[in-house]
Design an enzyme around this catalytic site. Structure first.
Site, PDB file in Angstrom:
ATOM      1  N   CYS A 108     -14.053   0.783  28.567  1.00 30.26           N
ATOM      2  CA  CYS A 108     -14.275   0.799  27.109  1.00 30.26           C
ATOM      3  C   CYS A 108     -13.151   0.120  26.333  1.00 30.26           C
ATOM      4  O   CYS A 108     -13.300  -0.167  25.151  1.00 30.26           O
ATOM      5  CB  CYS A 108     -14.453   2.234  26.630  1.00 30.26           C
ATOM      6  N   HIS A 242     -12.719   3.309  19.232  1.00 28.77           N
ATOM      7  CA  HIS A 242     -13.829   3.302  20.184  1.00 28.77           C
ATOM      8  C   HIS A 242     -14.758   4.476  19.848  1.00 28.77           C
ATOM      9  O   HIS A 242     -14.307   5.608  19.667  1.00 28.77           O
ATOM     10  CB  HIS A 242     -13.267   3.420  21.595  1.00 28.77           C
ATOM     11  N   ASN A 272     -22.027   5.665  22.523  1.00 29.68           N
ATOM     12  CA  ASN A 272     -20.880   4.969  23.123  1.00 29.68           C
ATOM     13  C   ASN A 272     -21.382   3.735  23.873  1.00 29.68           C
ATOM     14  O   ASN A 272     -22.048   3.872  24.895  1.00 29.68           O
ATOM     15  CB  ASN A 272     -20.179   5.954  24.071  1.00 29.68           C
TER      16      ASN A 272
HETATM   17  O1  UT7 Z   1     -15.637   6.022  26.717  1.00 30.20           O
HETATM   18  C1  UT7 Z   1     -15.112   7.179  27.261  1.00 30.20           C
HETATM   19  C2  UT7 Z   1     -16.269   7.918  27.845  1.00 30.20           C
HETATM   20  N1  UT7 Z   1     -16.404   9.310  27.721  1.00 30.20           N
HETATM   21  C3  UT7 Z   1     -15.954  10.120  26.735  1.00 30.20           C
HETATM   22  O2  UT7 Z   1     -15.289   9.780  25.794  1.00 30.20           O
HETATM   23  C4  UT7 Z   1     -16.346  11.569  26.852  1.00 30.20           C
HETATM   24  C5  UT7 Z   1     -15.275  12.537  26.423  1.00 30.20           C
HETATM   25  N2  UT7 Z   1     -15.773  13.899  26.489  1.00 30.20           N
HETATM   26  C6  UT7 Z   1     -16.670  14.380  25.579  1.00 30.20           C
HETATM   27  O3  UT7 Z   1     -17.066  13.682  24.671  1.00 30.20           O
HETATM   28  C7  UT7 Z   1     -17.119  15.833  25.713  1.00 30.20           C
HETATM   29  O4  UT7 Z   1     -16.329  16.470  26.697  1.00 30.20           O
HETATM   30  C8  UT7 Z   1     -18.627  15.941  26.082  1.00 30.20           C
HETATM   31  C9  UT7 Z   1     -19.481  15.544  24.894  1.00 30.20           C
HETATM   32  C10 UT7 Z   1     -18.966  15.077  27.282  1.00 30.20           C
HETATM   33  C11 UT7 Z   1     -18.967  17.399  26.415  1.00 30.20           C
HETATM   34  O5  UT7 Z   1     -18.619  18.233  25.312  1.00 30.20           O
HETATM   35  P1  UT7 Z   1     -17.812  19.576  25.561  1.00 30.20           P
HETATM   36  O6  UT7 Z   1     -17.645  20.213  24.259  1.00 30.20           O
HETATM   37  O7  UT7 Z   1     -16.563  19.199  26.317  1.00 30.20           O
HETATM   38  O8  UT7 Z   1     -18.806  20.412  26.425  1.00 30.20           O
HETATM   39  P2  UT7 Z   1     -18.621  20.997  27.914  1.00 30.20           P
HETATM   40  O9  UT7 Z   1     -18.596  19.905  28.913  1.00 30.20           O
HETATM   41  O10 UT7 Z   1     -17.488  21.987  27.887  1.00 30.20           O
HETATM   42  O11 UT7 Z   1     -19.971  21.804  28.079  1.00 30.20           O
HETATM   43  C12 UT7 Z   1     -20.263  22.964  27.277  1.00 30.20           C
HETATM   44  C13 UT7 Z   1     -21.645  23.457  27.627  1.00 30.20           C
HETATM   45  C14 UT7 Z   1     -21.879  23.576  29.129  1.00 30.20           C
HETATM   46  O12 UT7 Z   1     -22.688  24.700  29.364  1.00 30.20           O
HETATM   47  P3  UT7 Z   1     -22.048  26.065  29.915  1.00 30.20           P
HETATM   48  O13 UT7 Z   1     -21.416  25.711  31.230  1.00 30.20           O
HETATM   49  O14 UT7 Z   1     -21.047  26.486  28.875  1.00 30.20           O
HETATM   50  O15 UT7 Z   1     -23.224  26.972  30.011  1.00 30.20           O
HETATM   51  C15 UT7 Z   1     -22.681  22.328  29.448  1.00 30.20           C
HETATM   52  O16 UT7 Z   1     -23.511  22.494  30.584  1.00 30.20           O
HETATM   53  O17 UT7 Z   1     -22.625  22.519  27.152  1.00 30.20           O
HETATM   54  C16 UT7 Z   1     -23.511  22.181  28.209  1.00 30.20           C
HETATM   55  N3  UT7 Z   1     -24.000  20.838  27.989  1.00 30.20           N
HETATM   56  C17 UT7 Z   1     -25.099  20.561  27.261  1.00 30.20           C
HETATM   57  N4  UT7 Z   1     -25.970  21.355  26.622  1.00 30.20           N
HETATM   58  C18 UT7 Z   1     -26.993  20.775  25.976  1.00 30.20           C
HETATM   59  C19 UT7 Z   1     -23.443  19.673  28.425  1.00 30.20           C
HETATM   60  N5  UT7 Z   1     -24.193  18.630  27.986  1.00 30.20           N
HETATM   61  C20 UT7 Z   1     -25.221  19.162  27.269  1.00 30.20           C
HETATM   62  C21 UT7 Z   1     -26.311  18.599  26.583  1.00 30.20           C
HETATM   63  N6  UT7 Z   1     -27.161  19.442  25.947  1.00 30.20           N
HETATM   64  N7  UT7 Z   1     -26.517  17.251  26.521  1.00 30.20           N
END
Ligand code: UT7
Length: 315
Positions: A108, A242, A272
């Site tokens: 990215c 970004h 993204n």
């Molecule tokens: O260019 C660089 C590329 N990547 C990035 O910049 C990504 C950086 N990271 C992020 O943006 C965030 O970490 C995410 C958006 C990927 C995830 O957000 P988060 O607040 O860190 O959520 P999490 O991974 O802690 O997940 C929280 C909950 C989980 O459920 P449990 O285990 O608490 O029951 C996930 O399974 O949210 C769940 N979850 C979803 N629920 C509904 C994860 N994705 C989804 C979804 N819809 N799409």
């Protein structure tokens, strides 16, 4: 160097969060509050190389430059359907240029790395006019049954034309190997001699680790860049980050202590789009007339590797 033209092209298919929740256990509420994304443009019947050529022609047109006048083409790309030849050569043929060209894969952060390469070539005295094209289709990397990754991304191409000048004021770049945080593995052709086990693995991401890296790397790059140039954060008119997650953007905004209106964003409509995200945003802001001559612009990006980079421009 200075940026004298920009262009961008998006695939025509728009996929909303509600469309994703038809086949994934997710919701518009979760995606929009956790990421800021409401819809994204996704490649369907387009080919990335055609979109890249079109964006390059738009950037040349806005620069008032002919392809024949280019001295170098740099293409930033993570994946496309060709393993070889490089995408920059396909773009070169498509626009009718004859100059040397090179592809880079800095995830990215590719646009910032490409700008630094162009600036360094110019300082070395080898080029005057450079075309940068960031062409990405990250929606072809994710597993579309994995709600943790596929909801984040969108496809698109952003391009910029640079010529001699003093618009670019400085860079700060970083790389720190963390290959288990954000990665994808694809197998090559088998041979009679391959004995190791191989299998295709779609994009894997440790989201929270990437989030923390992104905020820290971008905040550090920007702070160092401003210090190098004797500037305070409040001296900057626009910060183009970004477009990975609106919460990442807001965290960097709070770290810098700046007002929200200095952070133009298109994540709600694009998601993204990897290295294309910065030049697409630059093109959209420039065409809307957001930048005045002399405005100070900081661009900062971060991605798999990990790699990051920030650039200071004077418009
Ligand atoms: O260019 C660089 C590329 N990547 C990035 O910049 C990504 C950086 N990271 C992020 O943006 C965030 O970490 C995410 C958006 C990927 C995830 O957000 P988060 O607040 O860190 O959520 P999490 O991974 O802690 O997940 C929280 C909950 C989980 O459920 P449990 O285990 O608490 O029951 C996930 O399974 O949210 C769940 N979850 C979803 N629920 C509904 C994860 N994705 C989804 C979804 N819809 N799409």
């Amino acid at each position: 160097m200075k940026i004298i033209g920009t262009g961008s092209v998006l695939p025509k298919k728009i996929v909303t969060n509600d469309m994703l929740s038809e086949f994934l256990d997710t919701s518009d509420e979760w995606i929009s509050t956790r990421t800021g994304v409401r819809s994204r443009h996704v490649i369907s019947d387009e080919r990335l190389e055609d979109m890249a050529t079109e964006a390059a022609l738009k950037a040349l047109d806005s620069a008032g430059m002919k392809a024949a006048d280019l001295d170098y083409i740099i293409c930033s790309n993570v994946v496309n359907e060709y393993i070889t030849p490089q995408l920059s050569c396909i773009i070169q043929g498509g626009i009718g240029a004859t100059c040397p060209c090179i592809d880079i894969n800095c995830a990215c952060a590719g646009f910032i790395y490409a700008l630094q390469i162009a600036e360094s070539f110019n300082i070395a005295g080898t080029v005057r006019n450079v075309l940068i094209v960031c062409a990405e289709e990250p929606t072809r990397m994710t597993d579309w049954s994995d709600r943790r990754t596929c909801v984040l991304f969108g496809d698109g191409v952003g391009a910029a034309v640079l010529t001699e000048g003093s618009n670019i004021r400085g860079f700060r770049m970083s790389a720190s190997s963390a290959t288990d945080k954000l990665w994808q593995y694809r197998t090559l052709q088998p041979t009679p001699y391959i004995t190791k086990e191989e299998k295709d693995v779609p994009l894997q991401m440790k989201g929270q680790d990437v989030f923390k890296f992104a905020v820290k790397a971008s905040s550090t790059d920007i702070t160092r860049l401003l210090k190098d140039n004797g500037l305070k954060a409040s001296d900057v008119d626009h910060v183009l980050l970004h477009q990975a997650n609106i919460r990442i953007i807001n965290a960097i905004r709070d770290f810098l202590g700046l007002e929200d209106d200095k952070f133009p964003s298109n994540i709600a409509d694009h998601g993204n789009s990897s290295s294309s995200s910065c030049p697409i945003l630059l093109d959209e802001c420039s065409r809307k007339g957001l930048f005045k001559p002399g405005d100070r612009i900081v661009m900062s990006a971060f991605g798999a590797g990990f790699v990051s980079g920030a650039v200071l421009l004077e418009w």
